[in-house]
Write a protein that holds these residues in place. Structure first.
Motif, PDB file in Angstrom:
ATOM      1  N   ILE A  22       0.826  -1.212   0.000  1.00  0.00           N
ATOM      2  CA  ILE A  22       0.000   0.000   0.000  1.00  0.00           C
ATOM      3  C   ILE A  22       0.858   1.258   0.000  1.00  0.00           C
ATOM      4  O   ILE A  22       0.657   2.180  -0.799  1.00  0.00           O
ATOM      5  CB  ILE A  22      -0.943  -0.011   1.222  1.00  0.00           C
ATOM      6  N   PHE A  23       1.842   1.320   0.888  1.00  0.00           N
ATOM      7  CA  PHE A  23       2.650   2.530   1.033  1.00  0.00           C
ATOM      8  C   PHE A  23       3.573   2.770  -0.159  1.00  0.00           C
ATOM      9  O   PHE A  23       4.008   3.889  -0.400  1.00  0.00           O
ATOM     10  CB  PHE A  23       3.459   2.464   2.327  1.00  0.00           C
ATOM     11  N   SER A  24       3.873   1.690  -0.901  1.00  0.00           N
ATOM     12  CA  SER A  24       4.700   1.872  -2.108  1.00  0.00           C
ATOM     13  C   SER A  24       3.846   2.153  -3.332  1.00  0.00           C
ATOM     14  O   SER A  24       4.354   2.220  -4.449  1.00  0.00           O
ATOM     15  CB  SER A  24       5.544   0.626  -2.352  1.00  0.00           C
ATOM     16  N   LEU A  25       2.536   2.323  -3.090  1.00  0.00           N
ATOM     17  CA  LEU A  25       1.573   2.581  -4.184  1.00  0.00           C
ATOM     18  C   LEU A  25       1.621   1.476  -5.231  1.00  0.00           C
ATOM     19  O   LEU A  25       1.439   1.738  -6.428  1.00  0.00           O
ATOM     20  CB  LEU A  25       1.845   3.954  -4.813  1.00  0.00           C
ATOM     21  N   GLY A  26       1.860   0.271  -4.763  1.00  0.00           N
ATOM     22  CA  GLY A  26       1.867  -0.864  -5.667  1.00  0.00           C
ATOM     23  C   GLY A  26       3.170  -1.075  -6.411  1.00  0.00           C
ATOM     24  O   GLY A  26       3.271  -2.009  -7.219  1.00  0.00           O
ATOM     25  N   LEU A  27       4.193  -0.234  -6.143  1.00  0.00           N
ATOM     26  CA  LEU A  27       5.469  -0.405  -6.841  1.00  0.00           C
ATOM     27  C   LEU A  27       6.215  -1.639  -6.344  1.00  0.00           C
ATOM     28  O   LEU A  27       6.955  -2.264  -7.094  1.00  0.00           O
ATOM     29  CB  LEU A  27       6.339   0.843  -6.653  1.00  0.00           C
TER      30      LEU A  27
END
Length: 621
Positions: A403-408
Motif C-alpha cells: 500500500i505505502f509503495s503505491l503498488g510499486l
C-alpha cells in the motif's frame, strides 16, 4: 523427556509427591500409574467424569455442566494447591531422577478407558480470527514434551512410527491405510449431503452398505483434487499419522439412486428429505469425463464415534489421556515440515478429526489428520493460489508495504511461473524455501517448531526415496504422463530442500549405539544428502553422571577423533550408582568448515547394568 515429563523449562522429575485428584493412564504391564508430571493418586478413569472447561473456549461444548461439580473441582484444586505448598515447605526423602528403569519409552499408553466425551466443533472463522489476531497457546521455547529420552516420538493415539522406524515396502507404501475399497457391484445409494467444506460431494453407501463420502474434481481441473488427496494420504500415513482410507473411483449418473431416508441438512441445521435434484446440483460443479463418467474420491467413514476436532494448542478438557499441550507435541510441531514439503496449507483445526474408539472393553479418542484436497498444487476447487505457502491470509507487513509503495513493490511469489498442468494446479520447487513456508494462518504448534523438531521431521521426509515417491505418485492415476513426471520431480526437489536446510541446523549425528565397548554413530546429513562431505573431526568430553542428583563431573580431558567410533572410558561409569545401574555422559561436537551448526553440542547418556551398556538418552541443543 518421556511420559513423566514435568511441563517446565528444565523438565526434571519432581522432588515431592503431590497427589492431584485427577485420572491418569497406567502402564500396560503394571498397576503403577504413568507419572507424567507428578506422581498422581492411583485411580481409574471410570472413577471421575470429564473435566469441564472453566473458561471460554473457541470450541462449542454440546453438553450442560452443573455448577456443583465445578464447585467441587475448584475445592479440590484449592486443597491440592495448599497441599503442594505444605509439601514444598517440608523435607522429603524423594529424589529427582533423570532416567527411570524403563526408559526409553517406545509407546505412550494414552489409550486408557475414559468416560464418554462431549462432541466439540471449532468454528472455521473463529479459528482464523483467534490464531491470526490473538496468538493462543504457550510460546515458551522448550523441547517437545511428548518425546522419549532418545528424542523420539513414542507410538500413541496421535502417531504411529511407520516408515521412519522400519522402511515400508513399495507395496505397503502404495496401499497406505487402505483395506479394500468400495464394492464395484450394484449402484450407490445417496444418503445425505456433504456437510462442511467447499468441495462438492455427498455421502453414499456402496452395495455392501459401507458409507463413503464422495468428493469430485472441479470442472476446470480434472484429476487435480482427487490425485492430491490420494497421494498425500499415503504419504502422511507412511510418516505415521492416522488418516482415512481414500479411493479413486468413477461412475455414471445412472449408478446413483436416492436412499429411502436420504436427508439434506442446510447450514442452519434444518433437515428435509434429500432429492435427486440436490445430487444433480452437486454434479453440475464436478468435472465430467469424455465418457460421461464422474471421477471421485471415496473416503471411507472413520471407525468409532465422531467427537469433533482438536486444536493446535492446549489439551482437550474431557479427555484424561490428552495431557500434553498440543503446541508442544513433536508430531504436531513437525507437521509444519511435512506440510511445507507437500504444500498442505490447509493444515488447521477444521481438517483434524477426533474419533471415540471402542476396543477390548475400553474407549479412547484417536486423533486423525483429515482432508488433503488442498495439497501439492490443488486448492480443492481451483488451482492453488500462488500466495499459498508464501504468505498468511492476513499478514500486515507485506500488505502495508504494497500500500505505502503505491503498488510499486510486488510480492516476490507473484513473479513465480508455474507450468500449465491443469491436473496438477500450481506446484513448484525453485522458489520454495522450507523454513519460510506458511500455512493459511498462524498455527501455535508450527510457531513452536524448534530445530530438533524439524531435524526429526526432515529425517522422515528424506526417508522417501525417489523410486518410492514415483510409486506413490502413480496412485494418483494421472492420465498425463508429463504431469506425473513433473509432480514426482517437484516432490523430490522439495524433499531435498527440506533435508538440506533442516538437517544442517543441528548436530546431525544419529543412529547412536554401543558396539564392542565403543560409542558408534552416523551422520544423518552425510547419509541422506547427496554430496555432503564428512566432518573433519569430532570432539567429545566424557562425564560421570549421577542419575539421582542429575549432576556430572568430567572423566578425563576432552578428546578429538576423526572416526565415528569413540572408545568408552571405564572411568565414565565410576560415578554414584542408581540401584544396579551406573550412568555416563558424552558431550559431542561435530566440526565441519562447511556446516558450522554441526558444532552445536549433542549430549548422549549411557547406562551400564552389569556388563551391558546401552544408550538411554539423547539431547540436541
Amino acid at each position: 523427556m518421556n511420559r513423566r515429563i514435568e511441563h517446565t523449562e528444565n523438565r526434571r522429575a519432581p522432588k515431592y509427591e503431590i497427589r492431584f485428584p485427577i485420572p491418569i493412564p497406567r502402564r500396560a504391564d503394571s498397576s503403577e500409574p504413568i507419572s507424567r508430571a507428578f506422581p498422581l493418586r492411583k485411580q481409574t478413569f471410570a472413577e471421575s467424569g470429564p473435566m469441564p472447561r472453566l473458561s471460554g473456549s473457541p470450541m462449542t461444548l454440546r453438553a450442560s455442566v452443573s455448577l456443583w461439580p465445578i464447585f467441587l473441582i475448584l475445592a479440590r484444586r484449592v486443597a491440592s494447591a495448599w497441599l503442594a505448598v505444605a509439601l514444598l515447605l517440608s523435607p522429603s526423602s524423594a529424589h529427582a531422577q533423570k532416567f527411570r528403569p524403563d526408559d526409553p519409552i517406545l509407546e505412550d499408553h494414552d489409550r486408557q478407558n475414559i468416560p464418554a466425551p462431549s462432541r466439540y466443533t471449532i468454528a472455521d472463522y473463529y479459528d482464523f480470527l483467534e490464531n491470526t489476531f490473538f496468538s493462543p497457546g504457550e510460546k515458551t521455547r522448550k523441547r517437545a514434551v511428548n518425546i522419549n529420552t532418545l528424542g523420539e516420538v513414542p507410538d500413541s493415539s496421535w502417531f504411529t512410527n511407520r516408515h521412519g522406524k522400519k522402511p515400508l515396502s513399495l507395496e505397503e507404501l502404495v496401499r497406505g491405510p487402505d483395506h479394500g475399497g468400495p464394492s464395484s457391484n450394484g449402484n450407490w445409494q445417496v444418503i445425505q449431503n456433504k456437510q462442511g467444506g467447499i468441495t462438492p460431494g455427498f455421502r453414499a453407501k456402496d452395495a455392501t452398505g459401507t458409507i463413503y463420502q464422495l468428493e469430485f474434481d472441479p470442472i476446470t481441473n480434472s484429476e487435480m483434487a482427487t490425485s492430491a488427496e490420494v497421494i498425500c494420504t499415503k504419504i502422511f500415513h507412511a510418516i505415521g499419522y492416522y488418516v482415512a482410507e481414500v479411493y479413486i473411483i468413477s461412475f455414471s449418473r445412472n449408478q446413483l439412486e436416492m436412499a429411502q431416508n436420504a436427508q439434506f441438512e442446510d447450514l442452519a441445521g434444518k433437515r428435509r428429505p434429500m432429492k435427486a435434484k440436490d445430487v444433480d446440483q452437486v454434479l453440475q460443479k464436478a468435472h465430467t469425463g469424455s465418457d460421461g463418467r464422474y471421477r471421485t474420491i471415496a473416503s471411507k467413514f472413520l471407525p468409532g464415534k465422531p467427537v469433533g476436532t482438536y486444536r493446535y494448542y492446549g489439551t482437550r478438557p474431557d479427555d484424561p489421556n490428552d495431557i500434553f499441550p498440543h503446541e508442544h507435541r513433536r508430531e504436531l510441531r513437525g507437521l509444519r515440515v511435512f506440510s511445507a514439503w507437500l504444500n498442505h496449507d490447509d493444515s488447521r483445526s477444521i481438517n483434524s478429526f477426533d474419533s471415540l474408539i471402542s476396543e477390548n472393553g475400553r474407549q479412547y479418542i484417536r486423533h486423525y489428520l483429515f482432508d488433503f484436497g488442498s495439497t501439492l498444487g490443488s486448492g480443492t476447487v481451483f488451482a492453488q493460489k500462488p500466495r499459498a505457502g508464501n504468505e498468511y491470509l492476513w499478514e500486515p507487513g507485506p500488505t502495508f508495504k504494497s500500500i505505502f509503495s503505491l503498488g510499486l513493490w510486488v510480492r516476490p511469489w507473484v513473479r513465480v511461473d508455474y507450468p500449465h498442468y491443469p491436473s496438477l494446479g500450481n506446484f513448484e520447487a525453485e522458489f520454495f524455501r522450507p523454513e519460510k513456508w506458511k500455512a493459511e494462518y498462524p498455527n501455535p504448534a508450527f510457531n513452536n517448531l524448534m530445530d530438533e523438531d524439524a531435524f526429526w521431521a526432515a529425517k522422515l521426509v528424506m526417508a522417501f526415496t525417489d523410486d518410492q515417491l514415483r510409486a506413490i505418485v502413480k496412485t494418483g492415476q494421472l492420465s498425463d504422463a508429463r504431469a506425473e513426471a513433473y509432480l514426482t520431480d517437484t516432490l523430490i526437489k522439495r524433499r531435498n530442500k527440506v533435508g538440506n536446510f533442516w538437517l544442517n541446523q543441528v548436530n546431525p549425528l544419529d543412529q547412536i549405539r554401543v558396539e564392542d565397548s565403543d560409542l558408534v554413530f552416523d551422520n544423518a546429513a552425510v547419509r541422506l544428502l547427496k554430496g555432503t562431505a564428512e566432518a573433519e573431526s569430532y570432539q567429545v568430553q566424557w562425564h560421570r553422571f549421577d542419575n539421582r542428583k542429575e549432576t556430572q563431573e568430567p572423566a578425563g580431558a576432552k578428546l578429538t577423533a576423526r572416526d565415528k567410533r569413540l572408545a568408552i572410558p571405564s572411568a565414565a561409569f565410576e560415578g554414584a550408582a542408581d540401584g544396579n545401574a551406573h550412568y555416563a555422559l558424552a558431550e559431542i561436537t561435530t566440526h565441519s568448515v562447511h556446516h558450522p551448526k554441526w558444532a552445536r553440542p549433542l549430549r548422549v547418556y549411557l547406562r551400564k547394568k552389569g556388563m551391558e551398556v546401552s544408550v538411554v538418552g539423547i539431547e540436541r541443543e
